[in-house]
Enzyme design. Structure first.
Site, PDB file in Angstrom:
ATOM      1  N   TYR A  18       0.811  -1.219   0.000  1.00 60.98           N
ATOM      2  CA  TYR A  18       0.000   0.000   0.000  1.00 60.98           C
ATOM      3  C   TYR A  18       0.845   1.270   0.000  1.00 60.98           C
ATOM      4  O   TYR A  18       0.404   2.306  -0.458  1.00 60.98           O
ATOM      5  CB  TYR A  18      -0.910   0.014   1.234  1.00 60.98           C
ATOM      6  N   THR A 125       6.357   2.070   9.756  1.00 61.97           N
ATOM      7  CA  THR A 125       6.157   2.638  11.095  1.00 61.97           C
ATOM      8  C   THR A 125       6.830   1.725  12.118  1.00 61.97           C
ATOM      9  O   THR A 125       6.628   0.517  12.107  1.00 61.97           O
ATOM     10  CB  THR A 125       4.652   2.690  11.413  1.00 61.97           C
ATOM     11  N   LYS A 205       5.399   9.824  14.345  1.00 60.79           N
ATOM     12  CA  LYS A 205       4.469   8.970  13.592  1.00 60.79           C
ATOM     13  C   LYS A 205       3.534   8.184  14.521  1.00 60.79           C
ATOM     14  O   LYS A 205       2.317   8.143  14.326  1.00 60.79           O
ATOM     15  CB  LYS A 205       5.271   8.015  12.694  1.00 60.79           C
ATOM     16  N   ASN A 209      -0.955   8.572  15.159  1.00 66.85           N
ATOM     17  CA  ASN A 209      -1.994   7.526  15.130  1.00 66.85           C
ATOM     18  C   ASN A 209      -2.605   7.310  16.510  1.00 66.85           C
ATOM     19  O   ASN A 209      -3.790   6.999  16.633  1.00 66.85           O
ATOM     20  CB  ASN A 209      -1.416   6.227  14.570  1.00 66.85           C
ATOM     21  N   ARG A 212      -5.234   9.931  17.187  1.00 68.51           N
ATOM     22  CA  ARG A 212      -6.503   9.634  16.505  1.00 68.51           C
ATOM     23  C   ARG A 212      -7.256   8.515  17.235  1.00 68.51           C
ATOM     24  O   ARG A 212      -8.468   8.560  17.404  1.00 68.51           O
ATOM     25  CB  ARG A 212      -6.208   9.234  15.051  1.00 68.51           C
ATOM     26  N   GLY A 256     -10.329  -0.427  12.989  1.00 71.64           N
ATOM     27  CA  GLY A 256      -9.577  -1.482  12.303  1.00 71.64           C
ATOM     28  C   GLY A 256      -8.437  -0.897  11.521  1.00 71.64           C
ATOM     29  O   GLY A 256      -8.005   0.232  11.754  1.00 71.64           O
ATOM     30  N   CYS A 259      -3.029   0.371  11.144  1.00 69.72           N
ATOM     31  CA  CYS A 259      -2.239   1.487  11.674  1.00 69.72           C
ATOM     32  C   CYS A 259      -2.743   1.905  13.042  1.00 69.72           C
ATOM     33  O   CYS A 259      -2.074   1.722  14.052  1.00 69.72           O
ATOM     34  CB  CYS A 259      -2.324   2.662  10.727  1.00 69.72           C
ATOM     35  N   TYR A 318     -12.247  -2.451   6.816  1.00 68.70           N
ATOM     36  CA  TYR A 318     -12.056  -1.731   8.082  1.00 68.70           C
ATOM     37  C   TYR A 318     -12.595  -0.318   8.027  1.00 68.70           C
ATOM     38  O   TYR A 318     -12.807   0.305   9.072  1.00 68.70           O
ATOM     39  CB  TYR A 318     -10.594  -1.763   8.543  1.00 68.70           C
TER      40      TYR A 318
HETATM   41  N1  SAJ Z   1     -12.659   5.542  12.578  1.00 64.28           N
HETATM   42  C1  SAJ Z   1     -13.713   5.785  13.445  1.00 64.28           C
HETATM   43  N2  SAJ Z   1     -14.095   7.089  13.662  1.00 64.28           N
HETATM   44  C2  SAJ Z   1     -13.453   8.125  13.045  1.00 64.28           C
HETATM   45  C3  SAJ Z   1     -12.383   7.863  12.175  1.00 64.28           C
HETATM   46  C4  SAJ Z   1     -11.991   6.558  11.956  1.00 64.28           C
HETATM   47  O1  SAJ Z   1     -14.317   4.879  14.027  1.00 64.28           O
HETATM   48  O2  SAJ Z   1     -13.870   9.265  13.276  1.00 64.28           O
HETATM   49  C5  SAJ Z   1     -12.219   4.152  12.328  1.00 64.28           C
HETATM   50  C6  SAJ Z   1     -12.259   3.764  10.850  1.00 64.28           C
HETATM   51  O3  SAJ Z   1     -13.522   3.339  10.457  1.00 64.28           O
HETATM   52  C7  SAJ Z   1     -11.219   2.661  10.805  1.00 64.28           C
HETATM   53  C8  SAJ Z   1     -10.175   3.117  11.806  1.00 64.28           C
HETATM   54  O4  SAJ Z   1     -10.849   4.048  12.659  1.00 64.28           O
HETATM   55  O5  SAJ Z   1     -11.759   1.425  11.242  1.00 64.28           O
HETATM   56  C9  SAJ Z   1      -8.943   3.748  11.209  1.00 64.28           C
HETATM   57  O6  SAJ Z   1      -9.268   4.494  10.057  1.00 64.28           O
HETATM   58  P1  SAJ Z   1      -8.662   5.926   9.708  1.00 64.28           P
HETATM   59  O7  SAJ Z   1      -9.275   6.363   8.445  1.00 64.28           O
HETATM   60  O8  SAJ Z   1      -8.781   6.834  10.861  1.00 64.28           O
HETATM   61  O9  SAJ Z   1      -7.095   5.660   9.545  1.00 64.28           O
HETATM   62  P2  SAJ Z   1      -6.176   4.620   8.708  1.00 64.28           P
HETATM   63  O10 SAJ Z   1      -5.823   3.502   9.628  1.00 64.28           O
HETATM   64  O11 SAJ Z   1      -6.784   4.270   7.389  1.00 64.28           O
HETATM   65  O12 SAJ Z   1      -4.877   5.538   8.422  1.00 64.28           O
HETATM   66  C10 SAJ Z   1      -4.156   6.102   9.519  1.00 64.28           C
HETATM   67  C11 SAJ Z   1      -3.902   7.590   9.228  1.00 64.28           C
HETATM   68  N3  SAJ Z   1      -3.417   8.264  10.434  1.00 64.28           N
HETATM   69  C12 SAJ Z   1      -3.991   9.392  10.908  1.00 64.28           C
HETATM   70  O13 SAJ Z   1      -4.961   9.898  10.395  1.00 64.28           O
HETATM   71  C13 SAJ Z   1      -3.376  10.017  12.107  1.00 64.28           C
HETATM   72  C14 SAJ Z   1      -2.872   7.731   8.109  1.00 64.28           C
HETATM   73  O14 SAJ Z   1      -2.521   9.087   7.930  1.00 64.28           O
HETATM   74  C15 SAJ Z   1      -1.624   6.910   8.443  1.00 64.28           C
HETATM   75  O15 SAJ Z   1      -0.670   6.959   7.370  1.00 64.28           O
HETATM   76  C16 SAJ Z   1      -2.039   5.473   8.601  1.00 64.28           C
HETATM   77  O16 SAJ Z   1      -2.954   5.408   9.710  1.00 64.28           O
HETATM   78  C17 SAJ Z   1      -0.784   4.646   8.904  1.00 64.28           C
HETATM   79  O17 SAJ Z   1      -0.305   3.958   7.972  1.00 64.28           O
HETATM   80  O18 SAJ Z   1      -0.208   4.757   9.975  1.00 64.28           O
END
Ligand code: SAJ
Length: 410
Positions: A18, A125, A205, A209, A212, A256, A259, A318
């Protein structure tokens, strides 16, 4: 070390997943010689046949362009000026620590072929201190090679856009390496590029995450509190977010992906006793698939349905509009159900074309026709666009994405 003014700089990208593949494609647009390496023969032969394992907005065009510019794929490591390592770093479930074995393997193989003074950039990471602990010793006992950490920060679903627009952090040991790596990333990245040391880059990094994850956990905890208090969590979050200094994320059926549900564990594993909020947040987010089941059982009781085979779970990935199912809340939920011997629930996801779970259906209409309750676990565009076709069903919308009257929420 060659500079960009001389012959073409050769970059060998290790790991064509990815992160590695889109990064290689972005770099191929520039005047570099790019070689992509992956140990997976099947993947390499697919790429040679011009087929990609996943798709992202803008990637097909880039891929075609790159193939026309002689972007090469191989299972071998090659002699190059710069290596960019983008292999997975899972966490060890028992200790919650980072499993750096893929990075260690990649660096070991690089060291077998790389010239003196070449540069190895780790994009994977890792938890703070991993590079000093596991990677630096390998290099120190071998040859004079420069080291950098440029953690990837792009979000699946918007990979190409974010590769171009996000800022980047580059951790290095020397200004010279910092400048070289900055020039390479600047060739496609329009965001700011911040140079720091390697341990700080590692920490930044993981912190992003973790931040978030904690924010999502707060939203999920509020959901549970609001259910108890008989209040509408969505209204509360929406309105609270109008305050200029409040930005609460969205509750959901769990967290999910590879990350956010993984990286915070690195801090918990390395700093037990100190990482308290981080651990609590992980636990809250991990509790959500079970919470969905509790709510589902309440709803089933309320509407008088007890036949599991009449329940349909919409969404296996996810998150919305990606085809990645790693650590997905739906898979977590199905695994809890299996433990309780509760089987027979129907599952459908428009992005998943191969069978990954029992009772998986592959046609949307067929799925809708065969269930009475639909549990929306992922807010794919499809379900939002086709909500008219599920209006006569009982809807449990864990993502709050359809505006159907009478729908149940978390
Ligand atoms: N989710 C929620 N509520 C939200 C946002 C997300 O329940 O308000 C859930 C999503 O449905 C999902 C999970 O959290 O199951 C993670 O999704 P995501 O879109 O928040 O993040 P990832 O895992 O796709 O990507 C993250 C990103 N990190 C941040 O936003 C800080 C991305 O920038 C990183 O590059 C990536 O992790 C990584 O590779 O570390």
């Amino acid at each position: 070390m060659r500079s960009l003014g001389d012959n073409k700089l050769k970059i060998n990208i290790i790991g064509l997943g990815y992160i590695g593949l889109p990064t290689a494609l972005m770099l191929t647009k520039e005047d570099f010689e790019i070689v992509g390496t992956d140990f997976n023969y099947e993947l390499i032969s697919k790429l040679k046949n011009k087929s990609m394992r996943f798709s992202e907005n803008g990637m097909e065009e880039l891929f075609e362009e790159a193939c026309n510019r002689n972007f090469r794929f191989t299972t071998e490591y090659e002699e190059a000026d710069v290596y960019i390592v983008a292999v997975p770093t899972p966490y060890i479930k028992s200790s919650k620590k980072v499993d750096a074995s893929h990075v260690v393997d990649a660096v070991t193989k690089i060291l077998e072929v790389c010239p003196e003074n070449s540069t190895i950039v780790i994009e994977s990471t890792v938890s703070p201190g991993t590079i000093d602990r596991y990677i630096r010793p390998l290099i120190d006992e071998c040859k004079r090679v420069n080291l950098a950490h440029a953690p990837e920060r792009i979000i699946p679903g918007k990979i190409i856009y974010e590769l171009k627009n996000n800022s980047r952090i580059i951790g290095v040991d020397s200004e010279e390496t910092g400048n070289l790596i900055k020039t390479i990333y600047q060739s496609f990245c329009e965001g700011s590029i911040i140079i720091t040391n390697i341990r700080t880059a590692e920490m930044i990094k993981v912190v992003e995450n973790t931040y978030r994850d904690i924010n999502i956990a707060f939203a999920n905890e509020l959901t549970k509190i609001c259910r108890e208090a008989e209040l509408d969590v969505y209204e509360i979050i929406r309105t609270a977010n109008m305050h200029p200094r409040v930005n609460i994320l969205t509750p959901g059926p769990g967290v999910g992906g590879h990350c956010i549900s993984v990286d915070p564990w690195f801090l918990v594993g390395d700093y037990p006793g100190l990482a308290n909020i981080i651990l609590a947040a992980r636990k809250i987010n991990d509790s959500m698939p079970e919470y969905v089941l509790e709510r589902l059982s309440e709803i089933m009781e309320k509407v008088g349905i007890n036949d599991i085979s009449r329940i349909g779970v919409y969404g296996l990935t996810y998150k919305e509009d990606v085809d990645d199912i790693r650590e997905s809340p739906t898979l977590q939920m199905l695994s809890i159900m299996r433990k309780h011997l509760a089987t027979g629930i129907k599952v459908y996801d428009p992005y998943i074309k191969e069978k990954v779970v029992e009772n998986q259906l592959f046609d949307f209409d067929d799925f809708v026709e065969n269930v009475d309750i639909i549990v929306i676990m992922v807010g794919h565009k499809q379900i939002i666009e086709r909500q008219d076709s599920i209006r006569n069903k009982i809807i449990f919308d864990t993502r709050n994405v359809v505006g159907i009257e009478g729908a149940y929420h978390l």
